[in-house]
Design a protein around this motif. Structure first.
Motif, mmCIF file in Angstrom:
data_model
loop_
_atom_site.group_PDB
_atom_site.id
_atom_site.type_symbol
_atom_site.label_atom_id
_atom_site.label_comp_id
_atom_site.label_asym_id
_atom_site.label_seq_id
_atom_site.Cartn_x
_atom_site.Cartn_y
_atom_site.Cartn_z
ATOM 1 N N ARG A 1 48.224 50.112 41.899
ATOM 2 C CA ARG A 1 47.578 49.119 40.782
ATOM 3 C C ARG A 1 48.600 48.410 39.943
ATOM 4 N NH1 ARG A 1 45.838 51.766 35.252
ATOM 5 N NH2 ARG A 1 47.958 51.480 34.818
ATOM 6 N N ASP A 2 49.673 49.010 39.638
ATOM 7 C CA ASP A 2 50.605 48.022 38.603
ATOM 8 C C ASP A 2 51.131 46.996 39.847
ATOM 9 O OD1 ASP A 2 50.116 49.676 36.491
ATOM 10 O OD2 ASP A 2 52.126 51.048 37.016
ATOM 11 N N GLU A 3 51.364 47.356 40.866
ATOM 12 C CA GLU A 3 51.889 46.066 41.940
ATOM 13 C C GLU A 3 50.859 45.102 41.910
ATOM 14 O OE1 GLU A 3 54.307 43.987 44.265
ATOM 15 O OE2 GLU A 3 54.660 45.844 42.813
ATOM 16 N N VAL A 4 49.517 45.524 42.145
ATOM 17 C CA VAL A 4 48.451 44.490 42.205
ATOM 18 C C VAL A 4 48.395 43.410 41.015
ATOM 19 C CG1 VAL A 4 45.737 44.311 42.743
ATOM 20 C CG2 VAL A 4 47.221 45.594 44.295
ATOM 21 N N ARG A 5 48.504 44.149 39.963
ATOM 22 C CA ARG A 5 48.219 43.626 38.768
ATOM 23 C C ARG A 5 49.269 42.698 38.450
ATOM 24 N NH1 ARG A 5 46.065 47.869 34.025
ATOM 25 N NH2 ARG A 5 43.914 48.130 35.033
ATOM 26 N N MET A 6 50.684 42.888 39.019
ATOM 27 C CA MET A 6 51.814 42.268 38.556
ATOM 28 C C MET A 6 51.669 41.030 39.672
ATOM 29 S SD MET A 6 55.787 43.222 38.745
ATOM 30 C CE MET A 6 55.718 43.655 40.675
ATOM 31 N N THR A 7 51.175 41.089 40.677
ATOM 32 C CA THR A 7 50.945 40.081 41.827
ATOM 33 C C THR A 7 49.760 39.077 41.256
ATOM 34 O OG1 THR A 7 51.209 41.657 43.528
ATOM 35 C CG2 THR A 7 50.311 39.307 43.919
ATOM 36 N N VAL A 8 48.764 39.608 40.733
ATOM 37 C CA VAL A 8 47.838 38.675 40.227
ATOM 38 C C VAL A 8 48.256 37.883 39.073
ATOM 39 C CG1 VAL A 8 45.476 38.753 38.894
ATOM 40 C CG2 VAL A 8 45.947 40.047 40.944
ATOM 41 N N ASP A 9 49.088 38.780 37.967
ATOM 42 C CA ASP A 9 49.614 37.766 36.937
ATOM 43 C C ASP A 9 50.475 36.941 37.300
ATOM 44 O OD1 ASP A 9 48.170 39.713 35.327
ATOM 45 O OD2 ASP A 9 49.807 41.110 34.903
ATOM 46 N N TYR A 21 35.664 46.280 38.257
ATOM 47 C CA TYR A 21 36.477 46.855 39.470
ATOM 48 C C TYR A 21 37.780 47.626 38.766
ATOM 49 C CZ TYR A 21 33.332 45.701 43.379
ATOM 50 O OH TYR A 21 32.361 45.563 44.076
ATOM 51 N N ALA A 22 38.584 46.839 37.840
ATOM 52 C CA ALA A 22 39.348 47.762 37.323
ATOM 53 C C ALA A 22 39.159 48.965 36.458
ATOM 54 C CB ALA A 22 40.101 46.526 36.225
ATOM 55 N N GLN A 23 38.049 49.012 35.934
ATOM 56 C CA GLN A 23 37.609 50.113 35.236
ATOM 57 C C GLN A 23 37.238 51.318 36.323
ATOM 58 O OE1 GLN A 23 34.191 49.568 32.829
ATOM 59 N NE2 GLN A 23 35.017 47.763 31.478
ATOM 60 N N CYS A 24 36.776 50.903 37.468
ATOM 61 C CA CYS A 24 36.754 51.748 38.631
ATOM 62 C C CYS A 24 37.947 52.301 39.125
ATOM 63 C CB CYS A 24 35.573 51.353 39.537
ATOM 64 S SG CYS A 24 35.051 52.100 40.820
ATOM 65 N N PHE A 25 38.826 51.438 39.327
ATOM 66 C CA PHE A 25 40.018 51.758 39.879
ATOM 67 C C PHE A 25 40.683 52.687 38.808
ATOM 68 C CE2 PHE A 25 44.481 51.432 41.438
ATOM 69 C CZ PHE A 25 44.099 51.286 42.956
ATOM 70 N N ASP A 26 40.549 52.444 37.591
ATOM 71 C CA ASP A 26 41.427 53.648 36.629
ATOM 72 C C ASP A 26 40.492 54.972 36.844
ATOM 73 O OD1 ASP A 26 42.803 51.775 35.844
ATOM 74 O OD2 ASP A 26 41.856 51.020 34.101
ATOM 75 N N GLU A 27 39.166 54.924 36.972
ATOM 76 C CA GLU A 27 38.431 56.248 37.076
ATOM 77 C C GLU A 27 39.015 56.870 38.513
ATOM 78 O OE1 GLU A 27 35.915 59.503 36.874
ATOM 79 O OE2 GLU A 27 36.800 57.943 35.167
ATOM 80 N N LEU A 69 51.314 57.662 42.888
ATOM 81 C CA LEU A 69 51.317 56.679 43.997
ATOM 82 C C LEU A 69 50.268 55.584 43.700
ATOM 83 C CD1 LEU A 69 52.750 55.611 46.473
ATOM 84 C CD2 LEU A 69 51.116 57.034 47.665
ATOM 85 N N LEU A 70 49.044 56.080 43.544
ATOM 86 C CA LEU A 70 47.900 54.936 43.323
ATOM 87 C C LEU A 70 48.140 54.180 42.170
ATOM 88 C CD1 LEU A 70 45.195 54.210 44.733
ATOM 89 C CD2 LEU A 70 44.128 55.621 43.070
#
Length: 284
Positions: free
Chosen positions: A180-188, A154-160, A175-176
């Motif tokens: 993505r960075d905010e979601v990754r920061m939250t998950v981290d 899903y990360a690859q799909c989001f990057d695409e 903006l997207l």
């Protein structure tokens, strides 16, 4: 390139011309030579051409669309040999900064692959969705719960999707990318919190295990003391029962003796009354 190879071969032929004439004169004096010089030069040119052609490679599978792989060299640490940024102007530089090129090393050498700058159509989006479903089935990703395989796909799909939206509208892509960075920061952050909680739990468990032997010994001592106290209570209860039984027996015996005395006194009183009645008329 073939032109460079032909030029290099012509230069070798030009440099080797007098040597061939000299060798021919020597052959007239000494005898026939073993092989012609142009055959040796043609083999060297073929070898140089084979070395000039980049070897083949197998890029890693990804849902993010990339350009053709570029050969960096046999030494990945040589940054000077890396190719420059792919063409595409300011928008291409923005895409490369948002989605950096990937680099990997194979037995054939080190390769680099930039993100594709080709805009996506509706057919490409449908094909990416089908590829995502196929990859999920192929790699046996879990439908629910924590699954690194599903997260990676899903990360690859989001990057695409970021690539496609950036080529269509850079503002939406940026903006997207922030999303993505905010979601990754939250998950981290959740991962760090989970790791710290696991570490805290393990530390507390080790501390509990260290004092477990002492606590078990204390529990054994208290259980033995409790057993002694229970035996003491049982002995005291037996003593109380014996004392109560003896007291009841003494009370019963005393009550019976007192009753017998009362009955005897009553009997004597009755006889004395009868005797006094009998003496009364006689005394008159």
């Amino acid at each position: 390139p073939p032109a460079a190879v032909q030029g290099w071969a012509a230069l070798c032929f030009a440099a080797g011309g007098p040597r061939r004439r000299g060798s021919r004169r020597g052959s007239e004096r000494k005898g026939p030579t073993h092989a012609p010089t142009h055959a040796r030069l043609s083999s060297d040119a073929a070898e140089h051409a084979a070395m000039a052609e980049p070897p083949a490679c197998a890029p890693p599978a990804s849902l993010l669309k990339h350009d053709e792989p570029l050969f960096v060299g046999f030494d990945g640490a040589d940054s000077a040999a890396k190719p420059g940024t792919a063409a595409g102007g300011q928008l291409g530089e923005m895409v490369n900064s948002m989605l950096p090129p990937r680099e990997w090393t194979e037995p054939t050498g080190t390769w680099m692959q930039y993100v594709s700058k080709a805009p996506a159509s509706r057919t490409d989006v449908i094909a990416m969705q089908e590829a995502l479903d196929a990859k999920l089935l192929e790699r046996q990703a879990r439908d629910a719960g924590i699954c690194p395989v599903r997260e990676d796909l899903y990360a690859q799909c989001f990057d695409e999707l970021i690539r496609q939206l950036t080529l269509d509208g850079p503002e939406r892509g940026l903006l997207l990318l922030r999303v993505r960075d905010e979601v990754r920061m939250t998950v981290d952050a959740y991962k760090v919190l989970y790791d710290s909680s696991v570490t805290f739990g393990v530390r507390k468990q080790l501390q509990a295990e260290q004092g477990m032997a002492e606590l078990q010994g204390r529990v054994a001592e208290l259980e033995a003391e409790n057993k002694d106290l229970e035996n003491r209570v049982l002995e005291l209860r037996n003593g109380v029962e014996v004392v109560e039984k003896r007291a009841s027996e003494h009370k019963a015996m005393a009550d019976k003796k007192r009753k017998d005395e009362i009955d005897f006194l009553k009997y004597q009183g009755q006889h004395l009354d009868q005797f006094l009645r009998q003496l009364g008329p006689a005394a008159k």
